[in-house]
Design an enzyme around this catalytic site. Sequence first.
Site, PDB file in Angstrom:
ATOM      1  N   HIS A  43       0.857  -1.182   0.000  1.00 45.76           N
ATOM      2  CA  HIS A  43       0.000   0.000   0.000  1.00 45.76           C
ATOM      3  C   HIS A  43       0.899   1.241   0.000  1.00 45.76           C
ATOM      4  CE1 HIS A  43      -3.927   1.951   1.647  1.00 45.76           C
ATOM      5  NE2 HIS A  43      -3.187   2.862   1.013  1.00 45.76           N
ATOM      6  N   GLU A  70      -2.616  -1.703  -3.159  1.00 49.19           N
ATOM      7  CA  GLU A  70      -3.700  -0.923  -2.571  1.00 49.19           C
ATOM      8  C   GLU A  70      -3.353   0.563  -2.604  1.00 49.19           C
ATOM      9  OE1 GLU A  70      -5.110  -4.070   0.916  1.00 49.19           O
ATOM     10  OE2 GLU A  70      -3.992  -2.267   1.459  1.00 49.19           O
ATOM     11  N   HIS A 190      -7.907  -5.811   7.388  1.00 46.38           N
ATOM     12  CA  HIS A 190      -7.672  -4.781   8.403  1.00 46.38           C
ATOM     13  C   HIS A 190      -7.922  -5.353   9.807  1.00 46.38           C
ATOM     14  CE1 HIS A 190      -6.642  -0.496   8.955  1.00 46.38           C
ATOM     15  NE2 HIS A 190      -7.172  -0.700  10.148  1.00 46.38           N
TER      16      HIS A 190
END
EC number: 2.6.99.2
Length: 237
Positions: A43, A70, A190
């Site tokens: 990410h 991401e 997450h």
Amino acid sequence: MTKLSVNINKIATLRNSRGGDTPNLLKVAADVQDFGGEGITIHPRPDERHIRYQDAYNLKSIVHTEYNIEGNPIPKFIELVTAIVPTQVTLVPDSIDAITSNAGWDTIKNKSFLSEVISEFKRNGIRTSIFVDPVKSIIEGAKETGADRIELYTEDFASEYAKGNDEIVRSYAECAELALDLGIGVNAGHDLSLENIKFFKDNVPGLLEVSIGHALISESLYLGLENVVNMYLRKLK
């Protein structure tokens, strides 16, 4: 079996803290796959405080499983992803100064924008996923954007499950069922951990992939990276 994609952002954070190349991000990515990991997630953020944009390019030749990038689809991110052509791009609406992702997309309010971005990625042969909260109208909105998958934002699940509230998984299960009915694949991520991953997987239908980074790397400090990767794999069977 639900695929395990290992987010290696925290490895980059540790490396950057000393300004050198230890731990070596590319070696860790290669090792994670050798240990059985079925994907690598990164990410990159605009300030490059962990994953650097050059890392994303360098990892292209290392990741032979699924490569998931991401991020918030700002122009620089779109350019990066279309140049690399990873297996999957996951769109996350994080602000520039966010410590970590803290909300999913409003797919209704942002339908036009998301549809345009997703069309660009799909023209380049990249599977698309949208980071979303477990809200049915948002899942329906994701379908309208043309996304291939959703990624359920699981922070609330992890927090409530730790308090003993098993019922929190119900909204995720219902949204997963809706997504499947609409023909959208289901990912999740997450704050998933060794403590909660099996319960989540067992109760959320059609779960294709989980992306796990912070917990997995933290657990590896005590238990070892190879061991932890395989512990997740066993729980995801």
